[in-house]
Design a protein around this motif. Structure first.
Motif, PDB file in Angstrom:
ATOM      1  N   GLN A 188      -4.715   3.525   2.058  1.00 22.74           N
ATOM      2  CA  GLN A 188      -4.077   2.233   1.802  1.00 22.74           C
ATOM      3  C   GLN A 188      -4.997   1.306   1.012  1.00 22.74           C
ATOM      4  OE1 GLN A 188      -1.515   0.428   4.986  1.00 22.74           O
ATOM      5  NE2 GLN A 188      -2.484   2.023   6.247  1.00 22.74           N
ATOM      6  N   LEU A 189      -6.303   1.345   1.305  1.00 24.39           N
ATOM      7  CA  LEU A 189      -7.248   0.507   0.572  1.00 24.39           C
ATOM      8  C   LEU A 189      -7.319   0.898  -0.897  1.00 24.39           C
ATOM      9  CD1 LEU A 189     -10.104   0.232   3.215  1.00 24.39           C
ATOM     10  CD2 LEU A 189      -8.711  -1.647   2.347  1.00 24.39           C
ATOM     11  N   ILE A 190      -7.302   2.181  -1.158  1.00 26.60           N
ATOM     12  CA  ILE A 190      -7.331   2.642  -2.548  1.00 26.60           C
ATOM     13  C   ILE A 190      -6.066   2.214  -3.278  1.00 26.60           C
ATOM     14  CG2 ILE A 190      -7.276   4.707  -4.012  1.00 26.60           C
ATOM     15  CD1 ILE A 190      -9.115   6.032  -1.894  1.00 26.60           C
ATOM     16  N   ALA A 191      -4.930   2.308  -2.586  1.00 26.84           N
ATOM     17  CA  ALA A 191      -3.675   1.867  -3.198  1.00 26.84           C
ATOM     18  C   ALA A 191      -3.701   0.379  -3.514  1.00 26.84           C
ATOM     19  CB  ALA A 191      -2.508   2.197  -2.274  1.00 26.84           C
ATOM     20  N   LEU A 192      -4.241  -0.413  -2.588  1.00 26.28           N
ATOM     21  CA  LEU A 192      -4.340  -1.849  -2.826  1.00 26.28           C
ATOM     22  C   LEU A 192      -5.300  -2.149  -3.976  1.00 26.28           C
ATOM     23  CD1 LEU A 192      -4.520  -3.117   0.868  1.00 26.28           C
ATOM     24  CD2 LEU A 192      -2.641  -3.470  -0.729  1.00 26.28           C
ATOM     25  N   LYS A 193      -6.393  -1.424  -4.005  1.00 24.65           N
ATOM     26  CA  LYS A 193      -7.382  -1.611  -5.076  1.00 24.65           C
ATOM     27  C   LYS A 193      -6.755  -1.333  -6.435  1.00 24.65           C
ATOM     28  CE  LYS A 193     -12.056  -1.814  -5.856  1.00 24.65           C
ATOM     29  NZ  LYS A 193     -13.023  -2.742  -5.301  1.00 24.65           N
ATOM     30  N   ASN A 194      -5.852  -0.369  -6.470  1.00 24.04           N
ATOM     31  CA  ASN A 194      -5.186  -0.008  -7.721  1.00 24.04           C
ATOM     32  C   ASN A 194      -3.879  -0.765  -7.922  1.00 24.04           C
ATOM     33  OD1 ASN A 194      -7.226   1.844  -8.245  1.00 24.04           O
ATOM     34  ND2 ASN A 194      -6.121   3.540  -7.268  1.00 24.04           N
ATOM     35  N   ALA A 195      -3.639  -1.760  -7.057  1.00 23.41           N
ATOM     36  CA  ALA A 195      -2.421  -2.575  -7.134  1.00 23.41           C
ATOM     37  C   ALA A 195      -1.164  -1.739  -6.980  1.00 23.41           C
ATOM     38  CB  ALA A 195      -2.383  -3.352  -8.448  1.00 23.41           C
ATOM     39  N   ALA A 196      -1.266  -0.650  -6.224  1.00 22.25           N
ATOM     40  CA  ALA A 196      -0.099   0.208  -6.012  1.00 22.25           C
ATOM     41  C   ALA A 196       0.797  -0.341  -4.913  1.00 22.25           C
ATOM     42  CB  ALA A 196      -0.540   1.629  -5.651  1.00 22.25           C
ATOM     43  N   SER A 197       0.289  -1.283  -4.120  1.00 15.27           N
ATOM     44  CA  SER A 197       1.083  -1.873  -3.037  1.00 15.27           C
ATOM     45  C   SER A 197       1.466  -3.299  -3.417  1.00 15.27           C
ATOM     46  CB  SER A 197       0.284  -1.871  -1.727  1.00 15.27           C
ATOM     47  OG  SER A 197       1.016  -2.460  -0.693  1.00 15.27           O
TER      48      SER A 197
END
Length: 312
Positions: A188-197
């Motif tokens: 989830q952190l990686i997704a947030l970092k990549n603005a995927a969420s």
């Protein structure tokens, strides 16, 4: 002495790390799983299920192991409530099938059956739990593992086979399923970092519960040492000896990711606060010289970096 080590569940999270551990120690790992194990050459593995006695008999006959580390099973604790018959069939009957196949075809094989610290339940105890202390599982998964554990030890008393059991607490590391809490946080952190969420929030359960987390690479080293030098008829606790709040794990991952997410409690993930009993690991340290060596911060970094690498 180099051994041919049969690993059931060889394609799984722990199995893949155990293959590397056995190879680094000079052993020849042999795979058995319901799917191919990419890390093994084709000649060293067979496809089959531990719930099918014929599959196991064929594997023992063809692979001719000197030792067996039985990992295969259902490892997700909540599955015991949603599909209890399957969990009992795989974790108990599957273990008995492994023991029977080896008893009939290769009774001299050294066997380590991996069960779980869930056999001790979730209630905190005044002192670290020793292997001879009472078993009080608090869920159906724990009952399936307790039955497999006791059944394994009975094979030593009944047939004088060289069998042992290992009772590990939670283990984490690179390659673990997203069903498990630390990998879920990292993903989830990686997704947030990549603005995927789009909403910028990270979903969690109860962050106040505590767990004893051991790096999977330390755990498989314990398994390898036990199958080499563990004592027949014994059971061994495996743990780090440190209880850590889930909140701390998330905070460490956030620091590594350099991100401060909005935390959202998901009712579907929430469980009441609990703190399982701490395990005593004196026996495994005394018998085979094992103690955990990998710092928790390194484990968390490796989990995050491994997921990040998969996305690039």
């Amino acid at each position: 002495m180099s051994m041919r080590v049969l690993i059931t569940g060889s394609a799984g999270f722990v199995g893949r790390h155990l293959i590397d551990e056995c190879r680094s120690a000079g052993h020849r790992p042999l795979g058995f799983d319901t799917q191919p194990t990419p890390a093994l050459p084709e000649i060293d593995q067979l496809i089959g299920s531990i719930t099918e006695p014929y599959d196991l008999s064929r594997a023992i006959e063809r692979l001719r192991p000197d030792a067996c580390i039985h990992l295969a099973g259902i490892a997700f604790v909540p599955r015991g409530w949603t599909d209890p018959q399957l969990v009992m069939n795989v974790n108990l009957n599957g273990t008995l099938n492994v023991l029977e196949a080896i008893r009939v075809q290769a009774p001299e094989t050294r066997i380590l059956v991996v069960t779980s610290a869930e056999v001790y339940g979730r209630e905190e105890r005044p002192k670290p739990v020793r292997e001879e202390d009472g078993l009080t599982p608090s869920n159906l998964y724990g009952i399936s593992k307790m039955a497999a554990d006791l059944g394994t030890l009975l094979y030593h008393r009944q047939y004088e086979m060289h069998v042992m059991t290992a009772r590990p607490q939670n283990h984490i590391g690179p390659g673990q399923s997203r069903l498990f809490v630390v990998t879920s946080f990292a993903e989830q952190l990686i997704a947030l970092k990549n603005a995927a969420s789009p909403d910028g929030s990270l979903k969690t359960g109860n962050l106040d519960s505590e767990r004893d987390f051991t790096d999977v690479r330390d755990v498989v080293r314990a398994y390898r040492l036990l199958v080499e030098d563990g004592k027949a008829g014994q059971t061994y606790n495996i743990a780090s000896g440190r209880m850590v709040p889930i909140r701390h794990m998330l905070e460490q991952l956030c620091q590594h990711a350099d991100i401060t997410p909005n935390i959202e409690t998901d009712p579907k993930l929430y469980r009441p606060t609990d703190r399982p009993p701490k395990l005593c690991i004196e026996k495994i340290t005394q018998d085979v010289g094992w103690t955990p060596a990998i710092p928790l911060d390194q484990t968390l970094r490796d989990i995050y970096d491994d997921l990040l690498h998969q996305r690039t």
